[in-house]
Design a protein around this motif. Structure first.
Motif, PDB file in Angstrom:
ATOM      1  N   GLN A 193      -9.785  12.474  19.448  1.00  0.00           N
ATOM      2  CA  GLN A 193      -9.238  12.391  18.093  1.00  0.00           C
ATOM      3  C   GLN A 193     -10.271  11.825  17.126  1.00  0.00           C
ATOM      4  N   PHE A 194     -10.412  12.480  15.968  1.00  0.00           N
ATOM      5  CA  PHE A 194     -11.283  12.008  14.908  1.00  0.00           C
ATOM      6  C   PHE A 194     -10.437  11.474  13.757  1.00  0.00           C
ATOM      7  N   LEU A 195     -10.848  10.346  13.201  1.00  0.00           N
ATOM      8  CA  LEU A 195     -10.275   9.853  11.954  1.00  0.00           C
ATOM      9  C   LEU A 195     -11.414   9.762  10.948  1.00  0.00           C
ATOM     10  N   THR A 196     -11.394  10.640   9.964  1.00  0.00           N
ATOM     11  CA  THR A 196     -12.465  10.680   8.984  1.00  0.00           C
ATOM     12  C   THR A 196     -11.887  10.680   7.586  1.00  0.00           C
ATOM     13  N   GLY A 197     -12.618  10.061   6.659  1.00  0.00           N
ATOM     14  CA  GLY A 197     -12.255  10.110   5.251  1.00  0.00           C
ATOM     15  C   GLY A 197     -10.794   9.840   4.989  1.00  0.00           C
ATOM     16  N   PRO A 198     -10.059  10.813   4.401  1.00  0.00           N
ATOM     17  CA  PRO A 198      -8.648  10.600   4.060  1.00  0.00           C
ATOM     18  C   PRO A 198      -7.779  10.271   5.274  1.00  0.00           C
ATOM     19  N   ALA A 199      -8.075  10.861   6.440  1.00  0.00           N
ATOM     20  CA  ALA A 199      -7.267  10.589   7.629  1.00  0.00           C
ATOM     21  C   ALA A 199      -7.427   9.134   8.075  1.00  0.00           C
ATOM     22  N   LEU A 200      -8.652   8.616   8.032  1.00  0.00           N
ATOM     23  CA  LEU A 200      -8.871   7.217   8.387  1.00  0.00           C
ATOM     24  C   LEU A 200      -8.207   6.309   7.361  1.00  0.00           C
ATOM     25  N   ARG A 201      -8.341   6.647   6.109  1.00  0.00           N
ATOM     26  CA  ARG A 201      -7.716   5.844   5.051  1.00  0.00           C
ATOM     27  C   ARG A 201      -6.201   5.814   5.229  1.00  0.00           C
ATOM     28  N   ALA A 202      -5.606   6.957   5.539  1.00  0.00           N
ATOM     29  CA  ALA A 202      -4.151   7.009   5.720  1.00  0.00           C
ATOM     30  C   ALA A 202      -3.711   6.191   6.926  1.00  0.00           C
ATOM     31  N   ALA A 203      -4.483   6.256   8.027  1.00  0.00           N
ATOM     32  CA  ALA A 203      -4.128   5.500   9.231  1.00  0.00           C
ATOM     33  C   ALA A 203      -4.198   4.004   8.971  1.00  0.00           C
ATOM     34  N   VAL A 204      -5.244   3.561   8.272  1.00  0.00           N
ATOM     35  CA  VAL A 204      -5.387   2.138   7.977  1.00  0.00           C
ATOM     36  C   VAL A 204      -4.296   1.689   6.998  1.00  0.00           C
ATOM     37  N   ASP A 205      -3.993   2.520   6.006  1.00  0.00           N
ATOM     38  CA  ASP A 205      -2.913   2.181   5.066  1.00  0.00           C
ATOM     39  C   ASP A 205      -1.580   2.041   5.791  1.00  0.00           C
ATOM     40  N   HIS A 206      -1.328   2.923   6.757  1.00  0.00           N
ATOM     41  CA  HIS A 206      -0.084   2.857   7.531  1.00  0.00           C
ATOM     42  C   HIS A 206      -0.005   1.541   8.302  1.00  0.00           C
ATOM     43  N   ALA A 207      -1.134   1.150   8.908  1.00  0.00           N
ATOM     44  CA  ALA A 207      -1.177  -0.121   9.634  1.00  0.00           C
ATOM     45  C   ALA A 207      -1.030  -1.296   8.682  1.00  0.00           C
ATOM     46  N   THR A 208      -1.647  -1.190   7.517  1.00  0.00           N
ATOM     47  CA  THR A 208      -1.542  -2.262   6.519  1.00  0.00           C
ATOM     48  C   THR A 208      -0.093  -2.507   6.135  1.00  0.00           C
ATOM     49  N   GLY A 209       0.634  -1.428   5.900  1.00  0.00           N
ATOM     50  CA  GLY A 209       2.039  -1.560   5.521  1.00  0.00           C
ATOM     51  C   GLY A 209       2.886  -2.192   6.602  1.00  0.00           C
ATOM     52  N   ALA A 210       2.512  -1.995   7.867  1.00  0.00           N
ATOM     53  CA  ALA A 210       3.306  -2.534   8.971  1.00  0.00           C
ATOM     54  C   ALA A 210       3.286  -4.061   9.001  1.00  0.00           C
ATOM     55  N   TYR A 211       2.241  -4.659   8.430  1.00  0.00           N
ATOM     56  CA  TYR A 211       2.172  -6.125   8.428  1.00  0.00           C
ATOM     57  C   TYR A 211       3.201  -6.751   7.488  1.00  0.00           C
ATOM     58  N   ALA A 212       3.792  -5.940   6.625  1.00  0.00           N
ATOM     59  CA  ALA A 212       4.855  -6.464   5.768  1.00  0.00           C
ATOM     60  C   ALA A 212       6.061  -6.892   6.590  1.00  0.00           C
ATOM     61  N   GLY A 213       6.165  -6.384   7.819  1.00  0.00           N
ATOM     62  CA  GLY A 213       7.281  -6.754   8.682  1.00  0.00           C
ATOM     63  C   GLY A 213       7.084  -8.059   9.423  1.00  0.00           C
ATOM     64  N   ALA A 214       5.943  -8.712   9.211  1.00  0.00           N
ATOM     65  CA  ALA A 214       5.653  -9.989   9.869  1.00  0.00           C
ATOM     66  C   ALA A 214       5.646 -11.109   8.847  1.00  0.00           C
ATOM     67  N   PRO A 215       5.978 -12.327   9.263  1.00  0.00           N
ATOM     68  CA  PRO A 215       5.898 -13.469   8.341  1.00  0.00           C
ATOM     69  C   PRO A 215       4.488 -13.635   7.796  1.00  0.00           C
ATOM     70  N   ALA A 216       4.364 -14.350   6.693  1.00  0.00           N
ATOM     71  CA  ALA A 216       3.053 -14.599   6.103  1.00  0.00           C
ATOM     72  C   ALA A 216       2.239 -15.523   7.001  1.00  0.00           C
ATOM     73  N   GLY A 217       0.914 -15.339   6.972  1.00  0.00           N
ATOM     74  CA  GLY A 217       0.043 -16.244   7.701  1.00  0.00           C
ATOM     75  C   GLY A 217      -0.874 -15.540   8.674  1.00  0.00           C
TER      76      GLY A 217
END
Length: 459
Positions: free
Chosen positions: A18-42
């Motif tokens: 599997q390759f993650l390049t350009g927009p695909a890598l950005r989308a994958a990282v953004d998806h992971a970034t959003g998942a941290y909203a489900g965890a407490p701060a810190g």
């Protein structure tokens, strides 16, 4: 997107292709970034396996401005770290039941996790970490209950750019994860290539495995990072860079490599129109502090080079190497209370290493201030002992009971006797002050360095 990730950077999963390049890598990282909203701060503690999804999860935490502690997924002390640092979340499929005050959860792209309960049974949640804090790494060689190094976002980014500039990393370069990513040297390979728009092939293989070299060939890997023990293994395997026509850069850090092996691999790479680059670094300086360019070999054999861009080195009156630069840590952390502190060092790092500068400003490391043993009451520098016997290959030295103990792989009794006699002669002491022990394989830390603590603990 994190400033650490160039818009053209690429990640490749060697296991699946599997390759993650350009927009695909950005989308994958953004998806992971959003998942941290489900965890407490810190603070987020990540058990960072060498897998594509784990790497994306780590990059997502940085993009979410979450301070991250990266831990060996095989570490036996995870529960202790949780108790000491009270992270908001433990990511990376932690084993067993969560400790008191935590609950299991599934954070989607981040996978199974432990989340800190809002109401802790053992007291209130810890105060928020300092806003500059980005990354915590265990000090190199840490075992047991490790001390963590506090690194700022500015330090991580500065060192990534400095390494990329020094090595000339560009968009066409391809690196493989030949070292663990929770180890500062391995992580710096990831950072310096991502910030340059280059490619990182994520593989959990090792240089001793045929599958690893298959991936090197298949994905056109151009650079490979390794620690001294891996170079010892490559020498035994009769590594020939001509067998890997795309591989043009070898880098070495993570401890002292025998000068004869540096000269050997330099000759091999030059013969194949490639280069060997020797480096010196510490976790406390984010990663690497100095670089010896290939062009300086063999003239500067034994040196670790010049400071990376933005940094400088000097030698104090007692011989200790002092490094100054934007990549110096904020300080150490032993508990959650330490995460609140700001910058304790102001960009100045006493390294604990002894060294000297030659007339051209090239740094030479002579040993550690604290790597000291005694033989019949006389102080002996253990690094000096290893250097004296460097022609015999990897031969770690540790102290014990008024003597020096040497460890060697697979040696018979005549070989041990010869090593004991040579060490005693070179040190000017009686042979009863030297002990030579045999082991089938030297114990190694996850970062590939010799596990001195394990050797010290053998009765």
């Amino acid at each position: 997107m994190s400033p650490l990730i160039h818009p053209e950077a690429r990640l490749v999963d060697a296991a699946t292709g599997q390759f993650l390049t350009g927009p695909a890598l950005r989308a994958a990282v953004d998806h992971a970034t959003g998942a941290y909203a489900g965890a407490p701060a810190g603070l987020v503690l990540i058990l960072l396996a060498t897998r594509l999804d784990a790497v994306v999860g780590y990059l997502g935490a940085l993009a979410a401005d979450r301070p991250v502690a990266l831990i060996d997924p095989a570490a036996p002390h995870v529960a202790d770290l949780v108790n000491r640092f009270s992270p908001a979340a433990v990511i990376g499929s932690p084993a067993g039941s969560p400790p008191a005050g935590y609950r299991p959860a599934d954070l989607g792209p981040l996978g199974p996790a432990w989340l800190r309960s809002e109401k802790r049974i053992d007291g209130p949640p810890p105060p928020p970490p300092h806003p500059d804090l980005a990354l915590l790494l265990a000090t190199s060689g840490s075992t047991g209950n490790p001390r963590l190094v506090r690194l700022s976002r500015a330090a991580v980014l500065a060192n990534a750019h400095a390494i990329a500039a020094t090595l000339g990393i560009a968009g066409g370069d391809v690196a493989a994860t030949s070292l663990p990513l929770h180890y500062t040297y391995g992580l710096s390979v990831l950072h310096s290539h991502l910030v340059s728009g280059a490619t990182v092939v994520v593989t959990d293989g090792t240089v001793m495995q045929r599958e690893f070299w298959r991936d090197v060939a298949h994905y056109g890997v151009t650079s490979l990072a390794a620690v001294p023990y891996q170079y010892e293994m490559l020498a035994r395997l009769h590594f020939n860079p001509a067998d890997h026509p795309r591989l043009r850069t070898l880098t070495q850090a993570g401890g002292r490599l025998r000068p004869e092996l540096i000269a050997d691999f330099h000759r091999r790479m030059v013969a194949a129109a490639g280069r060997l680059i020797v480096m010196y670094g510490q976790t406390e300086a984010t990663a690497r502090m100095t670089v010896l360019p290939s062009a300086a070999l063999p003239e500067k054999l034994g040196s670790v080079g010049l400071a990376v861009p933005g940094g400088s080195v000097s030698v104090a009156g007692d011989g200790e190497v002092i490094y100054r630069g934007p990549n110096v840590m904020m300080g150490y952390a032993d508990t959650a209370r330490d995460l609140v502190r700001g910058d304790d060092l102001g960009g100045i790092l006493p390294t604990g290493d002894l060294g000297r500068l030659d007339e051209d400003g090239y740094l030479y490391i002579d040993g550690r201030k604290r790597r000291i043993a005694k033989i019949f009451g006389v102080r002996v520098n253990l690094d000096d002992v290893e250097r004296m016997l460097t022609g015999h290959g990897a031969l770690p030295a540790v102290g014990g009971d008024d003597r020096v103990r040497l460890w060697v792989e697979g040696a018979d009794e005549p070989t041990r006797d010869a090593l004991r006699a040579e060490a005693a002669r070179r040190l000017g002491t009686h042979s009863s002050g030297i002990e030579v022990r045999t082991v089938d394989r030297l114990p190694l830390l996850a970062n590939g360095k010799v596990d001195y603590r394990a050797l010290e603990g053998v009765a």
